[in-house]
Design an enzyme around this catalytic site. Sequence first.
Site, PDB file in Angstrom:
ATOM      1  N   ARG A  43       0.423  -0.953  -0.203  1.00 56.92           N
ATOM      2  CA  ARG A  43       0.317  -0.226   0.335  1.00 56.92           C
ATOM      3  C   ARG A  43       0.995   1.087   0.195  1.00 56.92           C
ATOM      4  O   ARG A  43       0.408   2.107  -0.442  1.00 56.92           O
ATOM      5  CB  ARG A  43      -0.734   0.153   1.061  1.00 56.92           C
ATOM      6  CG  ARG A  43      -2.154  -1.035   0.980  1.00 56.92           C
ATOM      7  CD  ARG A  43      -3.078  -1.613   2.224  1.00 56.92           C
ATOM      8  NE  ARG A  43      -1.932  -1.495   3.502  1.00 56.92           N
ATOM      9  CZ  ARG A  43      -2.231  -0.946   4.936  1.00 56.92           C
ATOM     10  NH1 ARG A  43      -3.996  -0.808   4.836  1.00 56.92           N
ATOM     11  NH2 ARG A  43      -1.417  -1.350   5.665  1.00 56.92           N
TER      12      ARG A  43
ATOM     13  N   ASN B  83      -6.366  -2.600   2.255  1.00 56.50           N
ATOM     14  CA  ASN B  83      -6.332  -4.322   2.133  1.00 56.50           C
ATOM     15  C   ASN B  83      -7.490  -4.159   2.039  1.00 56.50           C
ATOM     16  O   ASN B  83      -8.372  -3.806   2.510  1.00 56.50           O
ATOM     17  CB  ASN B  83      -5.596  -4.425   3.400  1.00 56.50           C
ATOM     18  CG  ASN B  83      -4.330  -4.633   3.601  1.00 56.50           C
ATOM     19  OD1 ASN B  83      -3.942  -4.128   2.275  1.00 56.50           O
ATOM     20  ND2 ASN B  83      -3.492  -4.445   4.693  1.00 56.50           N
TER      21      ASN B  83
END
Length: 98
Positions: free
Chosen positions: A25, A43
């Site tokens: 990320r 996520n």
Amino acid sequence: MQQRTKTLIRVQAIASGLVQGVNYRWFVVEHAKELELHGWVRNLADGCVEAEIEGAKEDVEKLVEAMKQGPGSAHVTGVATVDLPFENSYHDFQVRYR
């Protein structure tokens, strides 16, 4: 000389493989900010990572290509994209937590 206008787009991208717990990320955020893109990344419960990305078409495509590689600790098996209507909804790029 005539200046070209950039085509602005928005896409949803879902990365699969080993993409959680490997700084994926933050890799996406860093690249998005370098490319001056807006949106978010998070996520998913199934182990994938989802991003919504807005900006110049060529820069969005560059980010999607970078997402296919990921950071060295990731093992990306695929990145699926879906075109969405451009909305100019975001003013930065950040990690979302759900």
